[in-house]
Design a protein around this motif. Structure first.
Motif, short mmCIF file in Angstrom:
data_model
loop_
_atom_site.label_atom_id
_atom_site.label_comp_id
_atom_site.label_asym_id
_atom_site.label_seq_id
_atom_site.Cartn_x
_atom_site.Cartn_y
_atom_site.Cartn_z
N PHE A 1 47.11 -19.11 -38.27
CA PHE A 1 47.44 -20.52 -38.02
C PHE A 1 46.70 -21.40 -39.02
O PHE A 1 45.71 -20.97 -39.62
CB PHE A 1 47.11 -20.93 -36.59
N LEU B 1 44.61 -24.89 -39.38
CA LEU B 1 43.90 -25.90 -38.58
C LEU B 1 44.24 -27.30 -39.08
O LEU B 1 44.69 -27.47 -40.21
CB LEU B 1 42.39 -25.66 -38.67
N LYS C 1 39.04 -2.54 -18.65
CA LYS C 1 39.80 -3.75 -18.90
C LYS C 1 39.45 -4.41 -20.22
O LYS C 1 40.14 -5.32 -20.65
CB LYS C 1 39.57 -4.74 -17.76
N LEU C 2 38.36 -3.98 -20.85
CA LEU C 2 37.99 -4.59 -22.13
C LEU C 2 38.58 -3.81 -23.30
O LEU C 2 38.59 -2.58 -23.29
CB LEU C 2 36.46 -4.60 -22.27
N HIS C 3 39.03 -4.53 -24.30
CA HIS C 3 39.47 -3.97 -25.58
C HIS C 3 40.74 -3.15 -25.45
O HIS C 3 41.78 -3.55 -25.92
CB HIS C 3 38.35 -3.15 -26.23
N ARG D 1 43.27 -1.00 -22.87
CA ARG D 1 43.67 -0.63 -21.52
C ARG D 1 44.96 0.15 -21.68
O ARG D 1 45.86 -0.28 -22.40
CB ARG D 1 43.89 -1.90 -20.69
N PHE E 1 38.97 -6.54 -35.50
CA PHE E 1 39.66 -7.52 -36.34
C PHE E 1 38.61 -8.43 -36.95
O PHE E 1 37.45 -8.45 -36.52
CB PHE E 1 40.68 -8.34 -35.54
N LEU F 1 40.43 -10.73 -16.37
CA LEU F 1 39.59 -9.54 -16.34
C LEU F 1 39.27 -9.16 -14.90
O LEU F 1 39.25 -7.98 -14.56
CB LEU F 1 38.27 -9.80 -17.08
N GLY F 2 39.01 -10.14 -14.06
CA GLY F 2 38.65 -9.88 -12.67
C GLY F 2 37.38 -10.64 -12.29
O GLY F 2 37.44 -11.78 -11.89
N PHE G 1 38.36 -23.71 -34.07
CA PHE G 1 39.48 -22.78 -34.23
C PHE G 1 40.68 -23.16 -33.36
O PHE G 1 41.69 -22.47 -33.38
CB PHE G 1 39.03 -21.35 -33.87
N GLY G 2 40.53 -24.20 -32.57
CA GLY G 2 41.64 -24.62 -31.72
C GLY G 2 41.74 -23.84 -30.42
O GLY G 2 42.75 -23.88 -29.74
N PHE G 3 40.68 -23.11 -30.06
CA PHE G 3 40.69 -22.39 -28.78
C PHE G 3 40.27 -23.33 -27.65
O PHE G 3 40.33 -22.94 -26.49
CB PHE G 3 39.72 -21.20 -28.79
N HIS H 1 36.90 -5.75 -28.26
CA HIS H 1 37.50 -6.75 -27.38
C HIS H 1 37.48 -8.15 -27.99
O HIS H 1 38.53 -8.67 -28.33
CB HIS H 1 36.81 -6.75 -26.01
N ALA H 2 36.31 -8.75 -28.07
CA ALA H 2 36.24 -10.12 -28.60
C ALA H 2 35.29 -10.15 -29.78
O ALA H 2 34.15 -9.72 -29.68
CB ALA H 2 35.74 -11.07 -27.51
N ARG H 3 35.75 -10.65 -30.90
CA ARG H 3 34.90 -10.83 -32.07
C ARG H 3 35.11 -12.28 -32.50
O ARG H 3 36.24 -12.75 -32.56
CB ARG H 3 35.38 -9.88 -33.17
N PRO I 1 34.78 -16.39 -31.78
CA PRO I 1 34.73 -17.25 -30.60
C PRO I 1 35.32 -16.58 -29.35
O PRO I 1 36.40 -15.98 -29.42
CB PRO I 1 35.59 -18.46 -31.01
N ARG J 1 41.41 -16.71 -23.87
CA ARG J 1 42.12 -15.43 -24.06
C ARG J 1 41.17 -14.25 -24.07
O ARG J 1 41.51 -13.16 -23.62
CB ARG J 1 42.89 -15.45 -25.39
N GLU J 2 39.99 -14.46 -24.64
CA GLU J 2 39.01 -13.37 -24.73
C GLU J 2 38.40 -13.07 -23.37
O GLU J 2 37.77 -12.03 -23.20
CB GLU J 2 37.93 -13.72 -25.76
N SER K 1 42.11 -9.61 -19.81
CA SER K 1 42.56 -8.28 -20.14
C SER K 1 44.09 -8.35 -20.26
O SER K 1 44.65 -9.43 -20.51
CB SER K 1 42.14 -7.30 -19.05
N PHE K 2 44.75 -7.23 -20.12
CA PHE K 2 46.22 -7.22 -20.12
C PHE K 2 46.67 -6.04 -19.28
O PHE K 2 45.88 -5.15 -18.95
CB PHE K 2 46.77 -7.12 -21.55
#
Lengths: 414, 414
Positions: free
Chosen positions: A103, A105, A387-389, A391, A402, B118-119, B375-377, B389-391, B393, B397-398, B401-402
């Motif tokens: 995206f 900014l 649930k992290l990273h 699943r 990333f 996530l829970g 970053f617009g989050f 999982h999260a790198r 910010p 969303r971070e 889970s999914f």
């Protein structure tokens, strides 16, 4: 002598150095490495079989069970299958460099969220020596260095297989921890400066041993206590086919069903035929009172059965009053792996989909589809119930991290 | 008395139960909760200030530093800002239910990879009581229950703030661990059956205390040892603006630069003016031999300086022979947070982008942009330097889970 305390760290340090080079290795070069590994597996089959024979002899002398001996055994066919799997992995798309999101900014900075290798992945596994090559191939394709730690029963086989992979891969990219003891495991699991992820592939004992000591982030290919729920509005023929498939098609795997739940309104119509078919397929049935009122041949279910991953032709069967009771049962007893509802009712499907907390929720399909191959990921290193990273299936993308690449023109923050 | 051993588990169990309801709570209801919390913060400001005054008095008696007292202090303006932040979070898009990926398998099964909460998320933090509300608002918006554990110095303030959030949120969704001791921390960090993620917000000591005991997966908002590298082909005016911004705009934060690296070909042209500007901005400079040969007023850099997050107006300065040497330096000494190159050369930009292993890699921009807001989050709970999982910010969303939702028509596996 087992590997000394220092050398696990040394292996990891060498892997870390290799990971820097692997991170920018072009896809074509990574694929060439994999094809050379496949070639070498075929060329050096006699050497592999000889090492494997030594493991098998030691295993028989140590009194390993027939099942473990079978998992340990390699033959020409199995080695050819391992080599073919390596070529399949080479043929998969390279996840590294995929732009996941991007995206611009308001200030004009362009942000690209780009897939990168994790770095160094440690895989700890039991018995099956084929994991040595499968895991190495998946890690190399995703640009990661790998530190392998197999079981002591497969020491000779793993040593030859890891040496073959290491010889064809960039220097340092494939490492094998020689010692099979708990000390080496603990040392590997605490290399958080050098190892980015540790994946245990094995039973709950291995997982527990790691959880207690690991400081390296961990994803485990976990157990599955999976359910099939037959709703009041189910197509009963489809429901019977689905529970038969989920329970009996391959009962020893994590996505096989362990519990059948049936709505009370169809229990009388569904259970007699379904239970007969399951029994004819060799399934031992354990039911609650309402199930046993319909079919007195069913044994009495124990409270612990609801929480048990039988991994065998055993099925717990219960009657519930509503889809909500089914959802609550699944969330209380399930392991968050794969859960199925069979229904023709939109509202029940939606309630189950939203309410069940699991990696994979199936509507009118068998739980057996939870698999990297079935999902089109090509190959997997296991199925995560975390649930992290990652699943569900852990494929090449799940072996990646990333980075945000941010492009500007001299931008400073105001 | 501090919370007893049993009750940390009880809090987590209540949070787990609440998380089931939160997972399916419509966005409008979650947003209404957040607005009610913001209203209550304003309505109950006197009560908050009274509790805060008791913490401040205890802190002064205990001899807390002025900096800590400042971080602990609330006033009407700060409370209004916290309330405004809660409304900002309410205005953000709901991450739950987003379809991240979706595809149809060859057998006709439709797979939707769908974002879920996530829970239960535990947040462990130090000093600043505003985190109580920020973290609760982010978790509620993302459909998670939260277990908060603040520092003992903010006990009274946190108790009132958490009570306000808990009163407006669904029952059990906001929990506060009353005891501030290491025992409660260890008990919280080992609730892996009930807690899905633990986020420490604080110094390296807190992180270390958690890494050693935690069995709950952890993401830490970590320290940042960030670099700006000025390449041979850099626009030197832009380079000076970027290092000034990265070092001095807010030196106490994790995305501020701690080291300046300069290519030898432009060291003579760039350093005198840049170092003068930095010195005029109050920056203490520590350089290697080649830097000191150009500007003898620069102090001698110590080996440990390259690895230090100064969080102050101190800058390590070095000269390198190539972009590759800069990349190697960054990967050896950096913490994987935010790294910038200033260059007009395509090849150097590409080498740096691909070669540097960090959450955010900047080309011709200041490191200071690594921030959920920038970053617009919208809001963030910190910046992760982990790779799983999260790198970067950690936004809404971070905190999710999914699950894979798989729709079929009676599909069974062959």
């Amino acid at each position: 002598m087992a590997t000394t305390a220092t050398s696990v760290t040394d292996l990891c340090r060498a892997a870390r150095a290799a990971s820097r080079r692997l991170a920018t290795l072009p896809t074509a070069e990574k694929d060439a490495v994999l094809h050379r590994i496949a070639d070498a597996l075929l060329d050096r089959t006699p050497e592999i079989l000889e090492a494997n024979a030594r493991d098998l002899q030691a295993g028989r002398e140590a009194g390993l069970s027939d099942a473990l001996i079978d998992r340990l055994t390699l033959d020409e066919g199995r080695i050819a299958a391992i080599a073919a799997q390596v070529r399949d992995i080479a043929a998969l798309p390279d996840p590294v460099g995929e732009v996941i999101d991007g995206f611009r900014l308001p200030n004009g900075l362009d942000v690209a969220k780009t897939r990168t290798p994790l770095g160094v992945v440690a895989v700890v596994y039991e018995a099956r020596p084929n994991v040595t090559i499968d895991a190495a191939a998946l890690c190399l394709k995703s640009g990661n260095a790998i530190v392998l730690r197999g079981s002591s029963s497969a020491t000779q086989s793993n040593a030859v297989l890891a040496a073959i992979a290491a010889a064809e891969a960039p220097e340092g990219a494939v490492q094998l921890v020689a010692g099979g003891g708990r000390e080496e495991l603990a040392e590997l699991a605490t290399q958080d400066d050098l190892v980015d992820l540790i994946i245990p592939r094995g039973g709950e004992g291995l997982k527990k041993a790691l959880v207690d000591v690991a400081t390296v982030p961990m994803i485990f290919a976990a157990s599955g206590n999976c359910h099939v729920y037959v709703d009041a509005d189910a197509d009963l023929d489809a429901a019977r086919d689905i529970i038969l498939n989920a329970k009996t098609q391959r009962p020893g795997v994590c996505n096989a069903a362990e519990t059948l739940l049936v709505h009370r309104d169809v229990a009388g119509a569904f259970l007699p035929g379904a239970l007969r078919a399951l029994r004819e397929a060799g399934v031992e049935l354990r039911g609650d009172e309402r199930v046993r009122a319909i079919d007195p041949e069913v044994a009495e279910v124990a409270d612990t059965d609801w929480d048990t991953e039988f991994l065998a032709l055993v099925l717990a069967v219960g009657v519930v009053d509503s889809v909500q009771e089914a959802i609550d049962h699944v969330n209380r007893h399930g392991s968050g792996h794969s859960e199925a509802i069979v229904t023709g009712a939109y509202a029940a499907a939606r309630a189950f989909e939203l309410g069940v907390d699991a990696a994979c929720v199936y509507i009118n399909a068998s739980t057996r589809f939870t698999d990297g191959g079935e999902f089109g990921f090509g190959a997997e290193i296991g199925n995560s119930t975390q649930k992290l990273h990652a699943r569900g299936p852990i494929g090449l993308r799940e072996l990646c991290s990333f980075k945000y690449v941010v492009r500007g023109d001299g931008h400073v923050r105001g």
